[in-house]
Design a protein around this motif. Structure first.
Motif, PDB file in Angstrom:
ATOM      1  N   GLY A   1       0.813  -1.214   0.000  1.00  0.00           N
ATOM      2  CA  GLY A   1       0.000   0.000   0.000  1.00  0.00           C
ATOM      3  C   GLY A   1       0.844   1.260   0.000  1.00  0.00           C
ATOM      4  O   GLY A   1       0.536   2.232  -0.688  1.00  0.00           O
ATOM      5  N   THR A   2       1.936   1.250   0.765  1.00  0.00           N
ATOM      6  CA  THR A   2       2.840   2.402   0.809  1.00  0.00           C
ATOM      7  C   THR A   2       3.492   2.630  -0.539  1.00  0.00           C
ATOM      8  O   THR A   2       3.583   3.764  -1.014  1.00  0.00           O
ATOM      9  N   VAL A   3       3.951   1.564  -1.181  1.00  0.00           N
ATOM     10  CA  VAL A   3       4.581   1.679  -2.495  1.00  0.00           C
ATOM     11  C   VAL A   3       3.575   2.211  -3.515  1.00  0.00           C
ATOM     12  O   VAL A   3       3.898   3.093  -4.330  1.00  0.00           O
ATOM     13  N   THR A   4       2.356   1.718  -3.478  1.00  0.00           N
ATOM     14  CA  THR A   4       1.316   2.201  -4.394  1.00  0.00           C
ATOM     15  C   THR A   4       1.036   3.680  -4.168  1.00  0.00           C
ATOM     16  O   THR A   4       0.909   4.446  -5.129  1.00  0.00           O
ATOM     17  N   TYR A   5       0.970   4.095  -2.923  1.00  0.00           N
ATOM     18  CA  TYR A   5       0.719   5.495  -2.592  1.00  0.00           C
ATOM     19  C   TYR A   5       1.841   6.390  -3.102  1.00  0.00           C
ATOM     20  O   TYR A   5       1.588   7.456  -3.684  1.00  0.00           O
ATOM     21  N   ILE A   6       3.077   5.965  -2.931  1.00  0.00           N
ATOM     22  CA  ILE A   6       4.219   6.756  -3.402  1.00  0.00           C
ATOM     23  C   ILE A   6       4.202   6.855  -4.923  1.00  0.00           C
ATOM     24  O   ILE A   6       4.457   7.921  -5.493  1.00  0.00           O
ATOM     25  N   ASN A   7       3.876   5.745  -5.614  1.00  0.00           N
ATOM     26  CA  ASN A   7       3.778   5.799  -7.074  1.00  0.00           C
ATOM     27  C   ASN A   7       2.691   6.759  -7.523  1.00  0.00           C
ATOM     28  O   ASN A   7       2.872   7.488  -8.509  1.00  0.00           O
ATOM     29  N   GLU A   8       1.561   6.766  -6.830  1.00  0.00           N
ATOM     30  CA  GLU A   8       0.478   7.699  -7.172  1.00  0.00           C
ATOM     31  C   GLU A   8       0.939   9.141  -6.987  1.00  0.00           C
ATOM     32  O   GLU A   8       0.630   9.998  -7.804  1.00  0.00           O
ATOM     33  N   LEU A   9       1.669   9.404  -5.910  1.00  0.00           N
ATOM     34  CA  LEU A   9       2.166  10.763  -5.682  1.00  0.00           C
ATOM     35  C   LEU A   9       3.139  11.188  -6.776  1.00  0.00           C
ATOM     36  O   LEU A   9       3.144  12.349  -7.197  1.00  0.00           O
ATOM     37  N   LEU A  10       3.968  10.266  -7.241  1.00  0.00           N
ATOM     38  CA  LEU A  10       4.941  10.608  -8.268  1.00  0.00           C
ATOM     39  C   LEU A  10       4.300  10.803  -9.640  1.00  0.00           C
ATOM     40  O   LEU A  10       4.842  11.520 -10.481  1.00  0.00           O
ATOM     41  N   ASN A  11       3.153  10.195  -9.871  1.00  0.00           N
ATOM     42  CA  ASN A  11       2.503  10.284 -11.177  1.00  0.00           C
ATOM     43  C   ASN A  11       1.408  11.342 -11.239  1.00  0.00           C
ATOM     44  O   ASN A  11       0.714  11.436 -12.249  1.00  0.00           O
ATOM     45  N   VAL A  12       1.272  12.141 -10.193  1.00  0.00           N
ATOM     46  CA  VAL A  12       0.208  13.143 -10.176  1.00  0.00           C
ATOM     47  C   VAL A  12       0.420  14.175 -11.272  1.00  0.00           C
ATOM     48  O   VAL A  12      -0.521  14.572 -11.958  1.00  0.00           O
ATOM     49  N   LYS A  13       1.661  14.619 -11.492  1.00  0.00           N
ATOM     50  CA  LYS A  13       1.924  15.641 -12.507  1.00  0.00           C
ATOM     51  C   LYS A  13       1.578  15.132 -13.900  1.00  0.00           C
ATOM     52  O   LYS A  13       1.011  15.871 -14.712  1.00  0.00           O
ATOM     53  N   LYS A  14       1.894  13.875 -14.179  1.00  0.00           N
ATOM     54  CA  LYS A  14       1.552  13.306 -15.487  1.00  0.00           C
ATOM     55  C   LYS A  14       0.046  13.273 -15.680  1.00  0.00           C
ATOM     56  O   LYS A  14      -0.469  13.613 -16.748  1.00  0.00           O
ATOM     57  N   LYS A  15      -0.667  12.880 -14.635  1.00  0.00           N
ATOM     58  CA  LYS A  15      -2.119  12.818 -14.724  1.00  0.00           C
ATOM     59  C   LYS A  15      -2.717  14.204 -14.909  1.00  0.00           C
ATOM     60  O   LYS A  15      -3.650  14.389 -15.697  1.00  0.00           O
ATOM     61  N   LEU A  16      -2.202  15.192 -14.188  1.00  0.00           N
ATOM     62  CA  LEU A  16      -2.693  16.554 -14.337  1.00  0.00           C
ATOM     63  C   LEU A  16      -2.434  17.079 -15.747  1.00  0.00           C
ATOM     64  O   LEU A  16      -3.275  17.781 -16.320  1.00  0.00           O
ATOM     65  N   LYS A  17      -1.293  16.748 -16.300  1.00  0.00           N
ATOM     66  CA  LYS A  17      -0.962  17.177 -17.662  1.00  0.00           C
ATOM     67  C   LYS A  17      -1.929  16.558 -18.660  1.00  0.00           C
ATOM     68  O   LYS A  17      -2.408  17.235 -19.578  1.00  0.00           O
ATOM     69  N   LYS A  18      -2.232  15.268 -18.510  1.00  0.00           N
ATOM     70  CA  LYS A  18      -3.189  14.617 -19.404  1.00  0.00           C
ATOM     71  C   LYS A  18      -4.560  15.258 -19.290  1.00  0.00           C
ATOM     72  O   LYS A  18      -5.242  15.475 -20.294  1.00  0.00           O
ATOM     73  N   ILE A  19      -4.981  15.568 -18.074  1.00  0.00           N
ATOM     74  CA  ILE A  19      -6.276  16.211 -17.867  1.00  0.00           C
ATOM     75  C   ILE A  19      -6.289  17.594 -18.519  1.00  0.00           C
ATOM     76  O   ILE A  19      -7.270  17.985 -19.155  1.00  0.00           O
ATOM     77  N   GLU A  20      -5.185  18.312 -18.364  1.00  0.00           N
ATOM     78  CA  GLU A  20      -5.093  19.643 -18.965  1.00  0.00           C
ATOM     79  C   GLU A  20      -5.174  19.569 -20.488  1.00  0.00           C
ATOM     80  O   GLU A  20      -5.877  20.360 -21.125  1.00  0.00           O
ATOM     81  N   TYR A  21      -4.475  18.600 -21.091  1.00  0.00           N
ATOM     82  CA  TYR A  21      -4.550  18.418 -22.537  1.00  0.00           C
ATOM     83  C   TYR A  21      -5.973  18.102 -22.971  1.00  0.00           C
ATOM     84  O   TYR A  21      -6.464  18.621 -23.976  1.00  0.00           O
ATOM     85  N   ARG A  22      -6.644  17.256 -22.222  1.00  0.00           N
ATOM     86  CA  ARG A  22      -8.012  16.874 -22.566  1.00  0.00           C
ATOM     87  C   ARG A  22      -8.963  18.069 -22.474  1.00  0.00           C
ATOM     88  O   ARG A  22      -9.827  18.260 -23.335  1.00  0.00           O
ATOM     89  N   ILE A  23      -8.792  18.889 -21.441  1.00  0.00           N
ATOM     90  CA  ILE A  23      -9.640  20.075 -21.282  1.00  0.00           C
ATOM     91  C   ILE A  23      -9.396  21.049 -22.430  1.00  0.00           C
ATOM     92  O   ILE A  23     -10.349  21.602 -23.001  1.00  0.00           O
ATOM     93  N   ASN A  24      -8.129  21.248 -22.791  1.00  0.00           N
ATOM     94  CA  ASN A  24      -7.826  22.152 -23.901  1.00  0.00           C
ATOM     95  C   ASN A  24      -8.414  21.636 -25.206  1.00  0.00           C
ATOM     96  O   ASN A  24      -8.915  22.417 -26.021  1.00  0.00           O
ATOM     97  N   TYR A  25      -8.385  20.339 -25.422  1.00  0.00           N
ATOM     98  CA  TYR A  25      -8.965  19.766 -26.632  1.00  0.00           C
ATOM     99  C   TYR A  25     -10.479  19.955 -26.654  1.00  0.00           C
ATOM    100  O   TYR A  25     -11.055  20.293 -27.689  1.00  0.00           O
ATOM    101  N   GLU A  26     -11.106  19.763 -25.509  1.00  0.00           N
ATOM    102  CA  GLU A  26     -12.557  19.969 -25.435  1.00  0.00           C
ATOM    103  C   GLU A  26     -12.915  21.436 -25.672  1.00  0.00           C
ATOM    104  O   GLU A  26     -13.913  21.739 -26.321  1.00  0.00           O
ATOM    105  N   ARG A  27     -12.105  22.355 -25.152  1.00  0.00           N
ATOM    106  CA  ARG A  27     -12.334  23.785 -25.412  1.00  0.00           C
ATOM    107  C   ARG A  27     -12.205  24.080 -26.904  1.00  0.00           C
ATOM    108  O   ARG A  27     -12.994  24.854 -27.456  1.00  0.00           O
TER     109      ARG A  27
END
Length: 94
Positions: free
Chosen positions: A40-66
């Motif tokens: 669980g700790t390892v999974t949590y740390i991986n999620e924390l490290l991948n937050v920026k990638k996920k935010l970037k994907k969300i941002e790209y998707r929002i810009n495409y929808e706009r």
């Protein structure tokens, strides 16, 4: 009824303790809470490290929808006669 002796009482208590330890060992072997906590700790740390990638994907998707929304609004506006688009349509027909 005879009173139980101290030796018999001690044997019963030891038997109960051993029985409990066997159940505890079987539970730890089956569930393995230490391994689950580490996983669980390892999974949590991986999620924390991948937050920026996920935010970037969300941002790209929002810009495409706009972009799609603006394009759709432009097409709708061109199909209806608005005062603010008459200059644009005149320039396109030239």
């Amino acid at each position: 009824m005879a009173k139980p002796t101290a030796a018999a009482t001690l044997q019963v208590n030891i038997k109960r303790c051993l029985n409990f330890l066997n159940y505890l060992r079987a539970y730890l072997k089956k569930k393995n809470p230490v391994k689950m906590a580490i996983q669980g700790t390892v999974t949590y740390i991986n999620e924390l490290l991948n937050v920026k990638k996920k935010l970037k994907k969300i941002e790209y998707r929002i810009n495409y929808e706009r972009y799609k929304l603006k394009k759709t609004e432009l097409i709708l506006a061109q199909n209806s006669e608005h005062v603010f688009l008459r200059g644009r349509s005149l320039n396109q027909t030239r």
